[in-house]
Design a protein around this motif. Structure first.
Motif, PDB file in Angstrom:
ATOM      1  N   ASP A  91       0.827  -1.210   0.000  1.00 12.94           N
ATOM      2  CA  ASP A  91       0.000   0.000   0.000  1.00 12.94           C
ATOM      3  C   ASP A  91       0.859   1.257   0.000  1.00 12.94           C
ATOM      4  OD1 ASP A  91       0.441   1.056   2.759  1.00 12.94           O
ATOM      5  OD2 ASP A  91      -0.599  -0.759   3.384  1.00 12.94           O
ATOM      6  N   GLY A  92       0.252   2.368  -0.419  1.00 15.32           N
ATOM      7  CA  GLY A  92       0.988   3.608  -0.601  1.00 15.32           C
ATOM      8  C   GLY A  92       1.632   4.120   0.669  1.00 15.32           C
ATOM      9  N   ARG A  93       0.949   3.975   1.801  1.00 14.12           N
ATOM     10  CA  ARG A  93       1.506   4.438   3.071  1.00 14.12           C
ATOM     11  C   ARG A  93       2.786   3.687   3.394  1.00 14.12           C
ATOM     12  NH1 ARG A  93       1.416   2.700   8.324  1.00 14.12           N
ATOM     13  NH2 ARG A  93       1.566   4.306   9.935  1.00 14.12           N
ATOM     14  N   THR A  94       2.783   2.380   3.191  1.00 15.66           N
ATOM     15  CA  THR A  94       3.967   1.564   3.466  1.00 15.66           C
ATOM     16  C   THR A  94       5.142   1.999   2.601  1.00 15.66           C
ATOM     17  OG1 THR A  94       2.662  -0.343   4.183  1.00 15.66           O
ATOM     18  CG2 THR A  94       4.896  -0.782   3.375  1.00 15.66           C
ATOM     19  N   VAL A  95       4.890   2.211   1.316  1.00 10.63           N
ATOM     20  CA  VAL A  95       5.953   2.636   0.404  1.00 10.63           C
ATOM     21  C   VAL A  95       6.526   3.982   0.846  1.00 10.63           C
ATOM     22  CG1 VAL A  95       6.460   3.372  -1.961  1.00 10.63           C
ATOM     23  CG2 VAL A  95       5.051   1.343  -1.559  1.00 10.63           C
ATOM     24  N   GLU A  96       5.639   4.905   1.200  1.00  5.48           N
ATOM     25  CA  GLU A  96       6.083   6.239   1.616  1.00  5.48           C
ATOM     26  C   GLU A  96       6.955   6.165   2.862  1.00  5.48           C
ATOM     27  OE1 GLU A  96       5.682   9.641   4.254  1.00  5.48           O
ATOM     28  OE2 GLU A  96       3.908   8.380   4.228  1.00  5.48           O
ATOM     29  N   ILE A  97       6.556   5.343   3.842  1.00  6.56           N
ATOM     30  CA  ILE A  97       7.307   5.257   5.088  1.00  6.56           C
ATOM     31  C   ILE A  97       8.650   4.578   4.874  1.00  6.56           C
ATOM     32  CG2 ILE A  97       7.351   4.221   7.393  1.00  6.56           C
ATOM     33  CD1 ILE A  97       4.356   4.750   7.569  1.00  6.56           C
ATOM     34  N   GLN A  98       8.683   3.491   4.103  1.00  4.81           N
ATOM     35  CA  GLN A  98       9.977   2.818   3.945  1.00  4.81           C
ATOM     36  C   GLN A  98      10.946   3.666   3.130  1.00  4.81           C
ATOM     37  OE1 GLN A  98       8.583  -0.990   2.552  1.00  4.81           O
ATOM     38  NE2 GLN A  98       8.854  -0.483   0.397  1.00  4.81           N
ATOM     39  N   ARG A  99      10.451   4.478   2.225  1.00  4.38           N
ATOM     40  CA  ARG A  99      11.337   5.409   1.520  1.00  4.38           C
ATOM     41  C   ARG A  99      11.868   6.482   2.466  1.00  4.38           C
ATOM     42  NH1 ARG A  99       8.027   6.252  -4.211  1.00  4.38           N
ATOM     43  NH2 ARG A  99       8.698   4.273  -5.175  1.00  4.38           N
ATOM     44  N   LEU A 100      11.011   6.956   3.351  1.00  3.38           N
ATOM     45  CA  LEU A 100      11.447   7.940   4.347  1.00  3.38           C
ATOM     46  C   LEU A 100      12.546   7.358   5.233  1.00  3.38           C
ATOM     47  CD1 LEU A 100      11.209  10.530   6.094  1.00  3.38           C
ATOM     48  CD2 LEU A 100       9.361   9.373   7.334  1.00  3.38           C
ATOM     49  N   ILE A 101      12.367   6.129   5.708  1.00  3.66           N
ATOM     50  CA  ILE A 101      13.365   5.490   6.569  1.00  3.66           C
ATOM     51  C   ILE A 101      14.704   5.393   5.850  1.00  3.66           C
ATOM     52  CG2 ILE A 101      13.996   3.359   7.775  1.00  3.66           C
ATOM     53  CD1 ILE A 101      10.924   2.914   8.161  1.00  3.66           C
ATOM     54  N   GLY A 102      14.672   4.947   4.587  1.00  3.48           N
ATOM     55  CA  GLY A 102      15.911   4.832   3.821  1.00  3.48           C
ATOM     56  C   GLY A 102      16.593   6.173   3.619  1.00  3.48           C
ATOM     57  N   ARG A 103      15.812   7.188   3.212  1.00  2.41           N
ATOM     58  CA  ARG A 103      16.392   8.524   3.008  1.00  2.41           C
ATOM     59  C   ARG A 103      17.026   9.059   4.281  1.00  2.41           C
ATOM     60  NH1 ARG A 103      11.467   9.602   0.433  1.00  2.41           N
ATOM     61  NH2 ARG A 103      10.745  10.897   2.170  1.00  2.41           N
ATOM     62  N   ALA A 104      16.314   8.881   5.391  1.00  3.68           N
ATOM     63  CA  ALA A 104      16.799   9.417   6.659  1.00  3.68           C
ATOM     64  C   ALA A 104      18.108   8.755   7.072  1.00  3.68           C
ATOM     65  CB  ALA A 104      15.735   9.225   7.735  1.00  3.68           C
ATOM     66  N   LEU A 105      18.161   7.442   7.029  1.00  4.37           N
ATOM     67  CA  LEU A 105      19.340   6.743   7.527  1.00  4.37           C
ATOM     68  C   LEU A 105      20.541   6.849   6.593  1.00  4.37           C
ATOM     69  CD1 LEU A 105      17.516   3.663   9.051  1.00  4.37           C
ATOM     70  CD2 LEU A 105      18.551   5.576  10.276  1.00  4.37           C
ATOM     71  N   ARG A 106      20.296   7.022   5.297  1.00  7.01           N
ATOM     72  CA  ARG A 106      21.437   7.224   4.391  1.00  7.01           C
ATOM     73  C   ARG A 106      22.184   8.514   4.716  1.00  7.01           C
ATOM     74  NH1 ARG A 106      18.162   4.449   0.569  1.00  7.01           N
ATOM     75  NH2 ARG A 106      17.146   6.368  -0.137  1.00  7.01           N
ATOM     76  N   GLN A 107      21.496   9.477   5.339  1.00  6.50           N
ATOM     77  CA  GLN A 107      22.169  10.706   5.747  1.00  6.50           C
ATOM     78  C   GLN A 107      23.235  10.442   6.810  1.00  6.50           C
ATOM     79  OE1 GLN A 107      21.739  13.939   4.579  1.00  6.50           O
ATOM     80  NE2 GLN A 107      20.519  12.969   2.981  1.00  6.50           N
ATOM     81  N   ALA A 108      23.098   9.335   7.526  1.00  8.44           N
ATOM     82  CA  ALA A 108      24.030   9.019   8.613  1.00  8.44           C
ATOM     83  C   ALA A 108      25.226   8.209   8.149  1.00  8.44           C
ATOM     84  CB  ALA A 108      23.300   8.248   9.718  1.00  8.44           C
ATOM     85  N   VAL A 109      25.171   7.666   6.936  1.00 10.13           N
ATOM     86  CA  VAL A 109      26.149   6.652   6.521  1.00 10.13           C
ATOM     87  C   VAL A 109      27.114   7.188   5.465  1.00 10.13           C
ATOM     88  CG1 VAL A 109      26.402   4.373   5.436  1.00 10.13           C
ATOM     89  CG2 VAL A 109      24.571   4.776   7.091  1.00 10.13           C
ATOM     90  N   ASP A 110      28.397   6.963   5.692  1.00  9.62           N
ATOM     91  CA  ASP A 110      29.435   7.198   4.695  1.00  9.62           C
ATOM     92  C   ASP A 110      29.491   5.940   3.829  1.00  9.62           C
ATOM     93  OD1 ASP A 110      31.776   7.389   3.215  1.00  9.62           O
ATOM     94  OD2 ASP A 110      32.982   8.154   4.865  1.00  9.62           O
ATOM     95  N   LEU A 111      28.908   6.006   2.647  1.00 13.49           N
ATOM     96  CA  LEU A 111      28.768   4.815   1.803  1.00 13.49           C
ATOM     97  C   LEU A 111      30.117   4.305   1.310  1.00 13.49           C
ATOM     98  CD1 LEU A 111      25.594   5.816  -0.250  1.00 13.49           C
ATOM     99  CD2 LEU A 111      25.726   4.294   1.729  1.00 13.49           C
ATOM    100  N   ARG A 112      31.093   5.172   1.187  1.00 12.64           N
ATOM    101  CA  ARG A 112      32.421   4.709   0.761  1.00 12.64           C
ATOM    102  C   ARG A 112      33.100   3.930   1.888  1.00 12.64           C
ATOM    103  NH1 ARG A 112      35.562   5.052  -3.461  1.00 12.64           N
ATOM    104  NH2 ARG A 112      33.992   6.302  -4.521  1.00 12.64           N
TER     105      ARG A 112
END
Length: 242
Positions: A91-112
């Motif tokens: 459902d749309g709510r689930t997609v929106e929330i899991q994208r938010l979680i990913g966006r938020a936590l990627r801000q904390a991570v040095d991917l290199r």
């Protein structure tokens, strides 16, 4: 925890600027790189980190890792059964929330610094009483901290990949008054509902706000941002303590 002595108490006895009781139970599933049962009052979310020693094909050869997330509510997490998401029918709510979680936590991570591996963040709501997305983000950061320690101990990474803290909290206008960390009773009756995500340096990652029952003013917005900042500062302390 931030407290205001003055003013009418909320339905659960809290002041306007008080968080619900917050706990992080680490190593809830000890075979994983990171797993935390995050509790915000009666809301409980199991946040786990699984490490995959590869990256999506479009990232291969870059020398960088990736972080992605999935979110879901168990059928018994609310007072009526929540049907499971089926393949291709999320459902749309689930997609929106899991994208938010990913966006938020990627801000904390040095991917290199992570190297060519993927961190899978799964946030499963065991019991929902408002604020499931904010509990997911805040609890998942603690799980990431444990995953980092295990990868470093196993000598899979040379240096820490976490570069900042990330936490999230809700705020809203309920009965004409700005309050922090809404439970379901408050959220379902809020005139304005807002979710805030911030870094350990005090910068915003995301602000989600909407008027549910009438537009909100500049003064309301300023009050909600101030409440959010205070609540997230307390969540940062609780994360460090955990």
């Amino acid at each position: 925890m931030t407290r205001r002595k003055a003013g009418k108490r909320r339905h659960d006895g809290r002041g306007a600027a008080e968080l619900r009781p917050v706990t992080f139970q680490r190593d809830y599933l000890p075979h994983l790189a990171g797993s935390v049962l995050a509790s915000f009052g009666r809301t409980r979310v199991l946040c786990t980190v699984c490490v995959e020693e590869s990256v999506p094909g479009w990232m291969a050869g870059r020398g960088e890792g990736w972080l992605t997330s999935e979110y879901g509510m168990l059928p018994g997490s609310t007072d009526r059964r929540k049907p499971r998401d089926r393949s291709g029918k999320v459902d749309g709510r689930t997609v929106e929330i899991q994208r938010l979680i990913g966006r938020a936590l990627r801000q904390a991570v040095d991917l290199r610094a992570l190297g060519e591996r993927t961190l899978w963040i799964d946030c499963d709501v065991l019991q929902a009483d408002g604020g499931t997305r904010t509990a997911s983000i805040t609890g998942a950061w603690v799980a990431l901290r444990d995953a980092q320690a295990r990868l470093k101990k196993a000598r899979k990474i040379r240096k820490p990949f976490l570069r900042t803290q990330i936490a999230a909290v809700s705020a809203g206008v309920v009965d004409g008054r700005p309050v922090l960390d809404l439970d379901y009773v408050e959220d379902s009756n809020a005139g304005t509902d807002m979710n805030l995500v911030m870094t350990g340096e005090g910068n915003f990652v995301e602000i989600q706000g909407s008027a549910e029952r009438g537009a909100f003013s500049d003064a309301d917005l300023a009050s909600l941002l101030a409440l959010g900042r205070g609540g997230i500062a307390e969540l940062f302390r609780l994360q460090r303590d955990a």
